[in-house]
Design a protein around this motif. Structure first.
Motif, mmCIF file in Angstrom:
data_model
loop_
_atom_site.group_PDB
_atom_site.id
_atom_site.type_symbol
_atom_site.label_atom_id
_atom_site.label_comp_id
_atom_site.label_asym_id
_atom_site.label_seq_id
_atom_site.Cartn_x
_atom_site.Cartn_y
_atom_site.Cartn_z
ATOM 1 N N TYR A 3 -23.249 66.283 -12.909
ATOM 2 C CA TYR A 3 -22.519 67.149 -11.981
ATOM 3 C C TYR A 3 -21.342 66.369 -11.414
ATOM 4 C CZ TYR A 3 -26.176 70.772 -11.723
ATOM 5 O OH TYR A 3 -27.051 71.780 -12.014
ATOM 6 N N GLY A 4 -20.325 67.086 -10.959
ATOM 7 C CA GLY A 4 -19.170 66.427 -10.364
ATOM 8 C C GLY A 4 -19.416 66.078 -8.913
ATOM 9 N N LYS A 5 -20.446 65.293 -8.647
ATOM 10 C CA LYS A 5 -20.780 64.895 -7.276
ATOM 11 C C LYS A 5 -21.180 63.424 -7.273
ATOM 12 C CE LYS A 5 -25.481 66.678 -7.897
ATOM 13 N NZ LYS A 5 -26.477 67.677 -7.465
ATOM 14 N N ASP A 6 -21.378 62.873 -6.084
ATOM 15 C CA ASP A 6 -21.633 61.443 -5.970
ATOM 16 C C ASP A 6 -23.044 61.092 -5.527
ATOM 17 O OD1 ASP A 6 -19.016 60.797 -6.729
ATOM 18 O OD2 ASP A 6 -18.297 61.199 -4.700
ATOM 19 N N GLN A 7 -23.952 62.077 -5.535
ATOM 20 C CA GLN A 7 -25.335 61.785 -5.191
ATOM 21 C C GLN A 7 -26.262 62.403 -6.226
ATOM 22 O OE1 GLN A 7 -23.344 63.618 -3.235
ATOM 23 N NE2 GLN A 7 -24.206 65.681 -3.314
ATOM 24 N N ASP A 8 -27.454 61.814 -6.360
ATOM 25 C CA ASP A 8 -28.437 62.277 -7.347
ATOM 26 C C ASP A 8 -27.812 62.409 -8.738
ATOM 27 O OD1 ASP A 8 -30.326 62.514 -5.278
ATOM 28 O OD2 ASP A 8 -29.567 64.505 -4.781
ATOM 29 N N ILE A 9 -27.084 61.377 -9.122
ATOM 30 C CA ILE A 9 -26.321 61.416 -10.376
ATOM 31 C C ILE A 9 -27.224 61.100 -11.565
ATOM 32 C CG2 ILE A 9 -24.480 60.288 -11.678
ATOM 33 C CD1 ILE A 9 -23.076 59.800 -9.019
ATOM 34 N N GLU B 201 -26.855 63.710 -23.649
ATOM 35 C CA GLU B 201 -26.428 65.089 -23.868
ATOM 36 C C GLU B 201 -24.932 65.245 -23.593
ATOM 37 O OE1 GLU B 201 -28.539 68.815 -22.146
ATOM 38 O OE2 GLU B 201 -27.092 68.207 -20.609
ATOM 39 N N SER B 202 -24.474 64.644 -22.492
ATOM 40 C CA SER B 202 -23.078 64.794 -22.071
ATOM 41 C C SER B 202 -22.117 64.118 -23.045
ATOM 42 C CB SER B 202 -22.894 64.207 -20.664
ATOM 43 O OG SER B 202 -23.750 64.842 -19.742
ATOM 44 N N ILE B 203 -22.485 62.926 -23.514
ATOM 45 C CA ILE B 203 -21.643 62.221 -24.483
ATOM 46 C C ILE B 203 -21.483 63.062 -25.749
ATOM 47 C CG2 ILE B 203 -21.540 60.263 -26.075
ATOM 48 C CD1 ILE B 203 -22.438 58.450 -24.002
ATOM 49 N N GLY B 204 -22.594 63.579 -26.263
ATOM 50 C CA GLY B 204 -22.543 64.377 -27.481
ATOM 51 C C GLY B 204 -21.695 65.625 -27.327
ATOM 52 N N SER C 147 -22.460 80.832 -17.366
ATOM 53 C CA SER C 147 -21.326 80.509 -18.243
ATOM 54 C C SER C 147 -21.828 79.982 -19.586
ATOM 55 C CB SER C 147 -20.408 79.480 -17.573
ATOM 56 O OG SER C 147 -21.128 78.318 -17.200
ATOM 57 N N ALA C 148 -22.917 79.199 -19.570
ATOM 58 C CA ALA C 148 -23.450 78.670 -20.828
ATOM 59 C C ALA C 148 -23.994 79.790 -21.705
ATOM 60 C CB ALA C 148 -24.547 77.641 -20.548
ATOM 61 N N VAL C 149 -24.609 80.803 -21.096
ATOM 62 C CA VAL C 149 -25.109 81.944 -21.859
ATOM 63 C C VAL C 149 -23.949 82.673 -22.532
ATOM 64 C CG1 VAL C 149 -26.132 84.253 -21.652
ATOM 65 C CG2 VAL C 149 -27.238 82.291 -20.559
ATOM 66 N N TYR C 150 -22.892 82.917 -21.798
ATOM 67 C CA TYR C 150 -21.738 83.602 -22.393
ATOM 68 C C TYR C 150 -21.086 82.752 -23.482
ATOM 69 C CZ TYR C 150 -21.978 87.270 -18.864
ATOM 70 O OH TYR C 150 -22.385 88.325 -18.084
ATOM 71 N N ALA C 151 -21.005 81.441 -23.245
ATOM 72 C CA ALA C 151 -20.418 80.547 -24.247
ATOM 73 C C ALA C 151 -21.247 80.562 -25.530
ATOM 74 C CB ALA C 151 -20.329 79.126 -23.698
ATOM 75 N N LEU C 152 -22.561 80.461 -25.378
ATOM 76 C CA LEU C 152 -23.442 80.479 -26.551
ATOM 77 C C LEU C 152 -23.435 81.852 -27.215
ATOM 78 C CD1 LEU C 152 -26.361 78.340 -25.133
ATOM 79 C CD2 LEU C 152 -24.969 77.776 -27.128
ATOM 80 N N PHE D 27 -23.122 70.355 -18.799
ATOM 81 C CA PHE D 27 -23.599 71.145 -19.932
ATOM 82 C C PHE D 27 -22.895 72.503 -19.960
ATOM 83 C CE2 PHE D 27 -26.405 74.361 -21.709
ATOM 84 C CZ PHE D 27 -26.931 73.774 -22.849
ATOM 85 N N ASP D 28 -22.870 73.174 -18.805
ATOM 86 C CA ASP D 28 -22.239 74.485 -18.718
ATOM 87 C C ASP D 28 -20.725 74.388 -18.904
ATOM 88 O OD1 ASP D 28 -24.630 76.106 -17.956
ATOM 89 O OD2 ASP D 28 -24.608 74.797 -16.217
#
Length: 343
Positions: A51-57, A62-65, A280-285, A324-325
């Motif tokens: 996520y684009g945040k600075d806590q609980d990162i 998955e993200s690299i791929g 958004s991920a559902v629509y993308a898929l 992911f989304d």
């Protein structure tokens, strides 16, 4: 200077300016995603946050791929190579001659994730060809060899392997399948995967899990289905069998035609939405599914719905948008643009 010359010059000038404008706009739209990833999701080491945040990162393979897959679409060698370096320096583990990918960067991580490994292998293989970099293909081959050796039961892959315990799970999430990569594995038995996916139909949806050792299908949830999983499985169903999953396809189109939208989850019994939100991920898929099954009119409908989702808002809150989304949304959008020919 003759009038005819002036007219020809102005026409030539207009064409050039138009072409430059188109190029710059095209380039800006592609660099916009890279800029967001860099400013909102990356740290100083170029690791990608969930996520684009600075806590609980979380930093996930998955993200690299996903990012590597997008970078292949826009043919960005420099950025792709940067992520390969991140992969090599931080995610790879070598033990007893085998090379594994940690599914996340966290102390004590000793397992991989099949779905992420296959996506990275696919990206490395395609990157080796596209960018003429043999080292990418060589790394893909090493990772592929490890999976075949450590994560195969009777010629079928399973979800993960623990290199500390030296033990693989016996389950396979069908959404983890990747036809493009698995069909090239020496151990792959195509008929086994065909049989697996045909037997997974639980009208109109699919069972999500298969116990490879005990040869039993399992449901991820007894009451509801997650549409991300269902669409991923439906795409693989078509890739492996060459056929449209008829009942799922008919239900999906009916849902779109009657409600004008899709929800993130559905009840198995009533086939009604199980949650109030869209995804958004559902629509993308969904766009990718209809591209796969050769139904561009519905791909267009879903693409239009996708553009109304948070990743495409004027000022999105990246702290609430999972990478992911975001990446599935932007990848589907880029594929739609490339296939449609418009920007």
């Amino acid at each position: 200077m003759s009038r005819r010359f002036v007219v020809l010059f102005l026409a030539f000038f207009t064409i050039c300016i138009g072409g430059i404008g188109f190029f710059l706009f095209h380039h800006f739209k592609k660099s916009e995603v890279k800029s967001v990833v860099s400013s909102e999701y990356m740290n100083e080491q170029k690791w990608i946050k969930s996520y684009g945040k600075d806590q609980d990162i979380q930093y996930l393979s998955e993200s690299i791929g996903q990012y590597m897959t997008y970078l292949l679409l826009i043919e960005d060698h420099a950025e792709f190579n940067q992520q390969v370096d991140v992969l090599k320096k931080n995610y790879l583990v070598e033990k007893d001659g085998q090379v594994y990918i940690k599914w996340q960067l966290a102390e004590g991580t000793a397992t991989n994730a099949l779905v992420d490994d296959l996506r990275i292998i696919e990206a490395l293989s395609e990157g080796g060809e596209l960018f003429q970099e043999p080292s990418y293909s060589e790394l893909a081959a090493k990772l592929k060899k490890t999976i075949e050796l450590k994560q195969s039961i009777s010629g079928m892959m399973v979800d993960f392997y623990d290199w500390e315990l030296e033990k693989a799970t016996t389950t396979l999430h069908l959404s983890y399948l990747n036809h493009n990569v698995l069909q090239a594995f020496e151990s792959t038995k195509t008929d086994a995967y065909l049989h697996l996916l045909r037997g997974a139909v639980d009208s109109p949806f699919f069972y999500e899990i298969y116990d490879v050792e005990n040869k039993v299908y399992q449901a991820a949830d007894q009451k509801n289905v997650n549409m991300i999983d269902q669409l991923l499985i439906a795409i693989q169903y078509h890739k492996w069998t060459g056929k449209v999953p008829t009942e799922f396809d008919q239900w999906l189109k009916k849902e779109l035609d009657s409600k004008g939208k899709l929800f993130g989850a559905y009840q198995k019994g009533s086939l009604e939405p199980a949650v109030p939100y869209e995804s958004s991920a559902v629509y993308a898929l969904g766009v990718l599914y209809f591209f796969e099954t050769g139904d561009p009119s519905y791909a267009d409908v879903l693409h239009e719905l996708l553009l109304k989702q948070p990743p495409f808002e004027r000022d999105p809150d990246f702290k609430t948008i999972h990478f992911f989304d975001y990446m599935y949304s932007k990848t589907a959008d880029e594929l739609w643009k490339q296939r449609d020919g418009s920007y």
